[in-house]
Write a protein that holds these residues in place. Sequence first.
Motif, PDB file in Angstrom:
ATOM      1  N   PHE A 139     -16.078 -72.795 -36.547  1.00 35.99           N
ATOM      2  CA  PHE A 139     -16.325 -72.582 -35.124  1.00 35.99           C
ATOM      3  C   PHE A 139     -17.814 -72.390 -34.867  1.00 35.99           C
ATOM      4  O   PHE A 139     -18.494 -71.695 -35.611  1.00 35.99           O
ATOM      5  CB  PHE A 139     -15.546 -71.354 -34.630  1.00 35.99           C
ATOM      6  CG  PHE A 139     -14.060 -71.474 -34.852  1.00 35.99           C
ATOM      7  CD1 PHE A 139     -13.291 -72.272 -34.023  1.00 35.99           C
ATOM      8  CD2 PHE A 139     -13.449 -70.822 -35.917  1.00 35.99           C
ATOM      9  CE1 PHE A 139     -11.924 -72.406 -34.243  1.00 35.99           C
ATOM     10  CE2 PHE A 139     -12.084 -70.964 -36.147  1.00 35.99           C
ATOM     11  CZ  PHE A 139     -11.324 -71.755 -35.302  1.00 35.99           C
ATOM     12  N   PHE A 140     -18.284 -73.014 -33.797  1.00 32.87           N
ATOM     13  CA  PHE A 140     -19.693 -72.891 -33.422  1.00 32.87           C
ATOM     14  C   PHE A 140     -19.795 -72.634 -31.916  1.00 32.87           C
ATOM     15  O   PHE A 140     -18.954 -73.101 -31.144  1.00 32.87           O
ATOM     16  CB  PHE A 140     -20.462 -74.172 -33.759  1.00 32.87           C
ATOM     17  CG  PHE A 140     -20.336 -74.583 -35.195  1.00 32.87           C
ATOM     18  CD1 PHE A 140     -21.161 -74.029 -36.158  1.00 32.87           C
ATOM     19  CD2 PHE A 140     -19.366 -75.510 -35.581  1.00 32.87           C
ATOM     20  CE1 PHE A 140     -21.037 -74.399 -37.501  1.00 32.87           C
ATOM     21  CE2 PHE A 140     -19.233 -75.881 -36.914  1.00 32.87           C
ATOM     22  CZ  PHE A 140     -20.069 -75.334 -37.873  1.00 32.87           C
ATOM     23  N   THR A 141     -20.855 -71.946 -31.518  1.00 34.47           N
ATOM     24  CA  THR A 141     -21.141 -71.809 -30.092  1.00 34.47           C
ATOM     25  C   THR A 141     -22.334 -72.697 -29.768  1.00 34.47           C
ATOM     26  O   THR A 141     -23.041 -73.142 -30.673  1.00 34.47           O
ATOM     27  CB  THR A 141     -21.497 -70.352 -29.732  1.00 34.47           C
ATOM     28  OG1 THR A 141     -22.674 -70.003 -30.450  1.00 34.47           O
ATOM     29  CG2 THR A 141     -20.356 -69.402 -30.098  1.00 34.47           C
ATOM     30  N   LEU A 142     -22.547 -72.935 -28.496  1.00 33.64           N
ATOM     31  CA  LEU A 142     -23.719 -73.743 -28.118  1.00 33.64           C
ATOM     32  C   LEU A 142     -24.999 -73.059 -28.557  1.00 33.64           C
ATOM     33  O   LEU A 142     -25.987 -73.716 -28.901  1.00 33.64           O
ATOM     34  CB  LEU A 142     -23.724 -74.001 -26.602  1.00 33.64           C
ATOM     35  CG  LEU A 142     -22.735 -75.066 -26.109  1.00 33.64           C
ATOM     36  CD1 LEU A 142     -22.766 -75.185 -24.593  1.00 33.64           C
ATOM     37  CD2 LEU A 142     -23.013 -76.439 -26.741  1.00 33.64           C
TER      38      LEU A 142
ATOM     39  N   ILE B  94     -17.062 -74.619 -30.086  1.00 31.82           N
ATOM     40  CA  ILE B  94     -16.755 -75.949 -30.616  1.00 31.82           C
ATOM     41  C   ILE B  94     -16.045 -75.725 -31.944  1.00 31.82           C
ATOM     42  O   ILE B  94     -16.563 -75.036 -32.825  1.00 31.82           O
ATOM     43  CB  ILE B  94     -18.045 -76.767 -30.864  1.00 31.82           C
ATOM     44  CG1 ILE B  94     -18.785 -76.986 -29.539  1.00 31.82           C
ATOM     45  CG2 ILE B  94     -17.727 -78.088 -31.531  1.00 31.82           C
ATOM     46  CD1 ILE B  94     -20.146 -77.644 -29.706  1.00 31.82           C
ATOM     47  N   SER B  95     -14.841 -76.275 -32.054  1.00 32.68           N
ATOM     48  CA  SER B  95     -14.158 -76.102 -33.340  1.00 32.68           C
ATOM     49  C   SER B  95     -14.096 -77.422 -34.080  1.00 32.68           C
ATOM     50  O   SER B  95     -13.875 -78.486 -33.487  1.00 32.68           O
ATOM     51  CB  SER B  95     -12.761 -75.516 -33.129  1.00 32.68           C
ATOM     52  OG  SER B  95     -12.054 -76.289 -32.203  1.00 32.68           O
ATOM     53  N   VAL B  96     -14.326 -77.336 -35.363  1.00 30.52           N
ATOM     54  CA  VAL B  96     -14.305 -78.522 -36.222  1.00 30.52           C
ATOM     55  C   VAL B  96     -13.366 -78.232 -37.383  1.00 30.52           C
ATOM     56  O   VAL B  96     -13.432 -77.172 -37.994  1.00 30.52           O
ATOM     57  CB  VAL B  96     -15.718 -78.835 -36.781  1.00 30.52           C
ATOM     58  CG1 VAL B  96     -15.693 -80.117 -37.599  1.00 30.52           C
ATOM     59  CG2 VAL B  96     -16.736 -78.941 -35.665  1.00 30.52           C
ATOM     60  N   ASN B  97     -12.510 -79.205 -37.644  1.00 31.05           N
ATOM     61  CA  ASN B  97     -11.566 -79.042 -38.756  1.00 31.05           C
ATOM     62  C   ASN B  97     -11.929 -80.025 -39.859  1.00 31.05           C
ATOM     63  O   ASN B  97     -12.188 -81.193 -39.586  1.00 31.05           O
ATOM     64  CB  ASN B  97     -10.133 -79.295 -38.257  1.00 31.05           C
ATOM     65  CG  ASN B  97      -9.130 -79.306 -39.392  1.00 31.05           C
ATOM     66  OD1 ASN B  97      -8.822 -80.362 -39.942  1.00 31.05           O
ATOM     67  ND2 ASN B  97      -8.621 -78.154 -39.753  1.00 31.05           N
TER      68      ASN B  97
ATOM     69  N   VAL C 297     -17.069 -78.332 -26.109  1.00 33.41           N
ATOM     70  CA  VAL C 297     -16.774 -76.894 -26.018  1.00 33.41           C
ATOM     71  C   VAL C 297     -15.391 -76.663 -25.411  1.00 33.41           C
ATOM     72  O   VAL C 297     -15.022 -77.272 -24.411  1.00 33.41           O
ATOM     73  CB  VAL C 297     -17.845 -76.164 -25.169  1.00 33.41           C
ATOM     74  CG1 VAL C 297     -17.464 -74.684 -24.997  1.00 33.41           C
ATOM     75  CG2 VAL C 297     -19.206 -76.291 -25.823  1.00 33.41           C
ATOM     76  N   GLU C 298     -14.648 -75.832 -26.081  1.00 26.24           N
ATOM     77  CA  GLU C 298     -13.349 -75.423 -25.565  1.00 26.24           C
ATOM     78  C   GLU C 298     -13.223 -73.929 -25.794  1.00 26.24           C
ATOM     79  O   GLU C 298     -13.474 -73.454 -26.924  1.00 26.24           O
ATOM     80  CB  GLU C 298     -12.235 -76.161 -26.329  1.00 26.24           C
ATOM     81  CG  GLU C 298     -11.254 -76.874 -25.411  1.00 26.24           C
ATOM     82  CD  GLU C 298     -10.265 -77.692 -26.212  1.00 26.24           C
ATOM     83  OE1 GLU C 298      -9.182 -77.169 -26.488  1.00 26.24           O
ATOM     84  OE2 GLU C 298     -10.589 -78.843 -26.559  1.00 26.24           O
TER      85      GLU C 298
ATOM     86  N   CYS D 140     -14.250 -79.506 -52.100  1.00 28.63           N
ATOM     87  CA  CYS D 140     -14.598 -80.093 -50.821  1.00 28.63           C
ATOM     88  C   CYS D 140     -16.032 -79.713 -50.497  1.00 28.63           C
ATOM     89  O   CYS D 140     -16.455 -78.595 -50.750  1.00 28.63           O
ATOM     90  CB  CYS D 140     -13.662 -79.583 -49.736  1.00 28.63           C
ATOM     91  SG  CYS D 140     -13.752 -80.615 -48.282  1.00 28.63           S
ATOM     92  N   LYS D 141     -16.765 -80.677 -49.943  1.00 31.45           N
ATOM     93  CA  LYS D 141     -18.184 -80.432 -49.693  1.00 31.45           C
ATOM     94  C   LYS D 141     -18.455 -79.856 -48.313  1.00 31.45           C
ATOM     95  O   LYS D 141     -19.599 -79.650 -47.948  1.00 31.45           O
ATOM     96  CB  LYS D 141     -18.950 -81.749 -49.812  1.00 31.45           C
ATOM     97  CG  LYS D 141     -19.127 -82.218 -51.229  1.00 31.45           C
ATOM     98  CD  LYS D 141     -19.931 -83.488 -51.239  1.00 31.45           C
ATOM     99  CE  LYS D 141     -19.264 -84.515 -50.343  1.00 31.45           C
ATOM    100  NZ  LYS D 141     -20.000 -85.755 -50.223  1.00 31.45           N
ATOM    101  N   CYS D 142     -17.388 -79.650 -47.545  1.00 29.10           N
ATOM    102  CA  CYS D 142     -17.628 -79.219 -46.177  1.00 29.10           C
ATOM    103  C   CYS D 142     -18.339 -77.862 -46.176  1.00 29.10           C
ATOM    104  O   CYS D 142     -18.057 -76.988 -46.977  1.00 29.10           O
ATOM    105  CB  CYS D 142     -16.311 -79.122 -45.408  1.00 29.10           C
ATOM    106  SG  CYS D 142     -15.177 -77.895 -46.039  1.00 29.10           S
ATOM    107  N   SER D 143     -19.307 -77.687 -45.292  1.00 28.49           N
ATOM    108  CA  SER D 143     -19.996 -76.411 -45.166  1.00 28.49           C
ATOM    109  C   SER D 143     -20.448 -76.262 -43.719  1.00 28.49           C
ATOM    110  O   SER D 143     -20.654 -77.250 -43.012  1.00 28.49           O
ATOM    111  CB  SER D 143     -21.196 -76.348 -46.102  1.00 28.49           C
ATOM    112  OG  SER D 143     -22.218 -77.181 -45.625  1.00 28.49           O
ATOM    113  N   ALA D 144     -20.609 -75.015 -43.296  1.00 29.94           N
ATOM    114  CA  ALA D 144     -21.046 -74.756 -41.927  1.00 29.94           C
ATOM    115  C   ALA D 144     -22.413 -75.395 -41.684  1.00 29.94           C
ATOM    116  O   ALA D 144     -22.659 -75.982 -40.627  1.00 29.94           O
ATOM    117  CB  ALA D 144     -21.092 -73.253 -41.679  1.00 29.94           C
ATOM    118  N   ASP D 145     -23.310 -75.301 -42.666  1.00 30.20           N
ATOM    119  CA  ASP D 145     -24.652 -75.877 -42.514  1.00 30.20           C
ATOM    120  C   ASP D 145     -24.582 -77.376 -42.245  1.00 30.20           C
ATOM    121  O   ASP D 145     -25.266 -77.901 -41.378  1.00 30.20           O
ATOM    122  CB  ASP D 145     -25.484 -75.647 -43.789  1.00 30.20           C
ATOM    123  CG  ASP D 145     -25.925 -74.202 -43.910  1.00 30.20           C
ATOM    124  OD1 ASP D 145     -25.672 -73.433 -42.957  1.00 30.20           O
ATOM    125  OD2 ASP D 145     -26.499 -73.848 -44.960  1.00 30.20           O
TER     126      ASP D 145
END
Length: 309
Positions: A300-303, A288-291, A283-284, A260-265
């Motif tokens: 997971f990311f913050t602003l 921010i969560s991304v699946n 934002v929750e 899978c090519k998914c990456s945080a970057d």
Amino acid sequence: MSEEAIIVTDAPGSEDNLVLPFQIEEQNVRGRAIRLGTTVDQVLEARDYPEDIAALMGEILALTGLLGSIMKFEGKLTLQAKADGAITLMVADYESPGKVRGYAQVDQEKYDALPENPSLYDIFGKGYLAMTMDQGADMERYQGIVELSGDSIADCAQAYFKTSEQTPTRLHLSAGRDPVTNRWRAGGLMIQHLAHGEEGGPRLMVQEEENIWEHLKVLTQTIRPEELRDPQLTLKTLLYRLYHEDGVRVFDPVSIVRNCKCSADYLLSVLKSFSPDQQEEMVENDKISVNCAFCNKDFFFTLDDLQKG
Ligand SMILES: [Zn+2]
């Protein structure tokens, strides 16, 4: 952008997770066989699919491996089934060399309302299967589409080759759990009757009548679905059993891994492309969560992360 490769390690001597191209001696018939063990198991177990949906996903993955490995250049092949039934979307892609992944979107309400032993049409409803091939900047992007019809994914792909590519093709696909280990396995076999001679030679459809093609079709049809994925039966043995009277020559195998090519970057760059307002809406609980739909990994990311760099 960093790419994290998920490399699958199989037991020594394993003949799983590969595509084996072959040719029938002195005939214009080529084919390839695929056998997936851990590769398909990882894709299917990443999400909690109903068993029959997982089996279809496994078949699409095997088909993607068969077709993707035909690409002569570095490239990407995507198979996408879009429909309005219990499955709304089923995607699998192949990136050379040999990296596959896939996922399905299930409409649970429609799935729960399915009859017992649903047909392909019951499961998908109305829809189509699209194939996109992208072989880098210099090559043309290619897309073909066929209606989702027939009794199986293999039927549907066969119809695609007949109408879009005018290449007589026979396809068999199978996915299921190993009775001993309970792990998912998948397999596939494809033969194609290719044009012979120079351009302007006889049309391929005429060749479908040829005796040798009929003969090979009949031989190919004798394969049982369990044989396609049987861990005790190597692909070489399987091909020998089917075609030894005609002579079968195999070529170098292609390894297939789940990747899978998914990456945080990458996800960060996507999130950064949204407006500050849109970002704030995502934002929750301060993040921010991304699946990743393919591998089910959560990010997971913050602003603050989005404002950096
Ligand atoms: Zn992923």
